[in-house]
Design an enzyme around this catalytic site. Structure first.
Site, short mmCIF file in Angstrom:
data_model
loop_
_atom_site.label_atom_id
_atom_site.label_comp_id
_atom_site.label_asym_id
_atom_site.label_seq_id
_atom_site.Cartn_x
_atom_site.Cartn_y
_atom_site.Cartn_z
N CYS A 58 48.20 42.35 36.16
CA CYS A 58 48.38 43.42 37.15
C CYS A 58 47.14 43.56 38.04
O CYS A 58 46.09 43.99 37.57
CB CYS A 58 48.67 44.72 36.38
SG CYS A 58 48.54 46.23 37.35
N CYS A 112 45.62 47.00 38.32
CA CYS A 112 44.98 47.36 37.05
C CYS A 112 43.55 46.84 37.02
O CYS A 112 42.63 47.53 36.57
CB CYS A 112 45.74 46.77 35.86
SG CYS A 112 47.43 47.38 35.69
#
Length: 118
Positions: A39, A42
């Protein structure tokens, strides 16, 4: 008064979630970052959380949960998008932040749920 704390960011698994997140949330806020290695947002959130840890580490614990290895926790807490941060107080989720947020946004959310001192 001269206690030195590293303000490090910890991690939690299903096996130790109660000890790392729920129990400590009785005495301080615990921000749990649900993330995954694939991600992009993230990854971008990592340095932001480091900044929050430096400025608010004496008031909040920051714990990361890898949703790829801890999918049961993600399901239990209804994580549908990454990154998602949950703020725990007294063993309960008191706020949720979804998506990449600025340090100011995160601190503002923490301040909003910080119990007033007596």
């Amino acid at each position: 008064m001269g206690t030195i704390s590293s303000h490090s960011i910890g991690s939690a698994t299903a096996a130790d979630f109660s000890n790392v997140v729920l129990a400590p949330s009785a005495s301080r806020l615990v921000l749990v970052d649900f993330w995954a290695a694939w991600c992009g947002p993230c990854k971008a959130l990592g340095p932001i959380l480091e900044e929050v840890a430096k400025t608010r580490g004496d008031q909040v614990s920051i714990v990361k949960v890898d949703t790829d290895t801890e999918s049961a926790l993600a399901v239990k807490y209804g994580i549908r998008a990454l990154p998602t941060m949950l703020i725990f107080r007294d063993g309960e989720v008191v706020d949720q932040l979804v998506g990449l947020r600025s340090a100011a946004d995160i601190v503002s959310s923490l301040d909003a749920v910080t119990p007033a001192s007596a």
